[in-house]
Enzyme design. Structure first.
Site, PDB file in Angstrom:
ATOM      1  N   SER A 228       0.845  -1.194   0.000  1.00  0.00           N
ATOM      2  CA  SER A 228       0.000   0.000   0.000  1.00  0.00           C
ATOM      3  C   SER A 228       0.878   1.241   0.000  1.00  0.00           C
ATOM      4  O   SER A 228       1.903   1.308   0.679  1.00  0.00           O
ATOM      5  CB  SER A 228      -0.948  -0.007   1.203  1.00  0.00           C
ATOM      6  OG  SER A 228      -0.240  -0.116   2.420  1.00  0.00           O
ATOM      7  N   GLY A 230      -0.478   4.668   0.192  1.00  0.00           N
ATOM      8  CA  GLY A 230      -1.212   5.859   0.574  1.00  0.00           C
ATOM      9  C   GLY A 230      -1.961   6.448  -0.606  1.00  0.00           C
ATOM     10  O   GLY A 230      -2.678   5.744  -1.322  1.00  0.00           O
ATOM     11  N   GLY A 233      -2.069   4.801  -4.080  1.00  0.00           N
ATOM     12  CA  GLY A 233      -2.742   3.532  -4.321  1.00  0.00           C
ATOM     13  C   GLY A 233      -1.973   2.351  -3.773  1.00  0.00           C
ATOM     14  O   GLY A 233      -1.537   2.353  -2.617  1.00  0.00           O
ATOM     15  N   GLY A 259      -5.583   1.292   5.759  1.00  0.00           N
ATOM     16  CA  GLY A 259      -4.828   0.089   5.413  1.00  0.00           C
ATOM     17  C   GLY A 259      -5.545  -1.179   5.844  1.00  0.00           C
ATOM     18  O   GLY A 259      -5.505  -2.205   5.152  1.00  0.00           O
ATOM     19  N   ASP A 260      -6.224  -1.113   6.992  1.00  0.00           N
ATOM     20  CA  ASP A 260      -6.989  -2.275   7.464  1.00  0.00           C
ATOM     21  C   ASP A 260      -8.175  -2.538   6.543  1.00  0.00           C
ATOM     22  O   ASP A 260      -8.535  -3.695   6.277  1.00  0.00           O
ATOM     23  CB  ASP A 260      -7.475  -2.041   8.888  1.00  0.00           C
ATOM     24  CG  ASP A 260      -6.340  -1.682   9.833  1.00  0.00           C
ATOM     25  OD1 ASP A 260      -5.213  -2.147   9.597  1.00  0.00           O
ATOM     26  OD2 ASP A 260      -6.577  -0.933  10.798  1.00  0.00           O
TER      27      ASP A 260
END
Length: 322
Positions: A228, A230, A233, A259-260
């Site tokens: 990931s 941020g 993408g 992120g989760d």
């Protein structure tokens, strides 16, 4: 019917999110709002999976003194609660949401320490009635007092049961898990750029460097590697197929848990046996949709599907010509 996805959170938290017009370190602030929600990476994943409509089981360890907030959340979301209760309080983490930048500053407190017997009960809860091919998300940090090899040992046990493990952790626990022999590696991982740089011990300043690092991990026997990035993408790699996926930047109410949410998108996509492109679209849509909410929740599934259709995909595979 899709079997339940199980999430494991050994270091849960109550998240206190304070919203500010502008965060100025060292200054006195007047907050716009403050909201307390349940947190911890695996719990955040479980909340998003439940909002998507797939059955989910959540386990781990909660402090008995303040467990009611979590119990209410599980009931409201329809999440099967297999958490062990332990004496003491689940920690509180403070999140300072800066509306001027759309960023969040995290102040994470130490977790609730617990003994080996309690850890054993978590494993028993986790493996109860589990079936081959089931999806288990191991997420977050390891509490003080447990070895950094805790996730690695659990992955090895789950792999013997033919379970697909999605791992989202960082630092020493990630390094321990990735040092395992091929039979004991997780099925999928989702580090962010900083976590990947920390693991490799060098900056990964270009897309090519990130893809090369992801390929190195996949070559060891990890089926799916997602990095990931941020606002940029994420990179998705499965076998020789590599994709970059992103959505236009949106105004974030809180970046906590994005992120989760991406992990939840990955897990639900694996449960649905989606192609890599469809998985990338859903995972990025989950993460972006989560930015508009405080706490572990998503908008209506149709809204997320609409976002997924708008995700911009670039094929970075060796034969793509890009």
């Amino acid at each position: 019917m899709i079997p339940p996805i199980t999430t494991v959170t050994l270091n849960p938290a109550v998240d206190l999110t304070v919203t500010l017009d502008v965060l100025r370190p060292g200054k006195v602030h007047r907050a716009n709002d403050a909201l307390m929600t349940v947190g911890g990476k695996g719990i955040n994943v479980a909340g998003c999976v439940a909002d998507w409509g797939i059955p989910v089981i959540a386990t781990g360890v909660l402090g008995r003194a303040n467990e009611s907030r979590f119990a209410d959340f599980f009931t409201d979301k329809g999440i099967e609660d297999r958490f062990i209760r332990y004496p003491g309080e689940t920690r509180t983490n403070i999140k300072l949401a800066d509306l001027s930048t759309g960023t969040t500053t995290d102040i994470n407190l130490p977790g609730l320490p617990f003994d080996a017997e309690t850890q054993g009960r978590v494993v028993a809860n986790l493996t109860r009635e589990i079936t081959p091919g089931a999806l288990v998300v191991l997420a977050g940090s390891v509490p003080t007092g447990l070895p950094t090899s805790t996730w690695a040992a659990l992955i090895a046990d789950l792999n013997k049961l033919k379970v697909r493990v999605v791992l989202d952790t960082s630092g020493a626990p990630l390094a321990e898990a990735l040092a395992a022999k091929p039979a004991d590696l997780p099925y999928a991982i989702k580090p962010n750029r900083l976590e990947l740089e920390t693991y490799f011990g060098e900056p990964l300043k270009t897309e090519e460097a990130i893809v090369a690092a992801a390929r190195q991990l996949a070559s060891r026997g990890i089926e799916l590697v997602v990095v990931s990035l941020g606002e940029q993408g994420a990179i998705f790699l499965r076998g020789d197929h590599v994709l970059a996926a992103k959505l236009p930047v949106v105004q974030a109410l809180s970046t906590v848990g994005a992120g989760d949410a991406m992990v939840a998108g990955i897990a639900t996509s694996l449960a649905d046996n989606l192609s890599l492109e469809a998985l990338a679209r859903r995972a990025v849509a989950f993460a972006t949709a989560k930015l508009g909410f405080i706490g572990p929740r998503l908008p209506e599934p149709d809204d997320v599907r609409a976002m997924a259709r708008q995700v911009q995909i670039r094929d970075l595979s060796p034969t793509s010509g890009s």
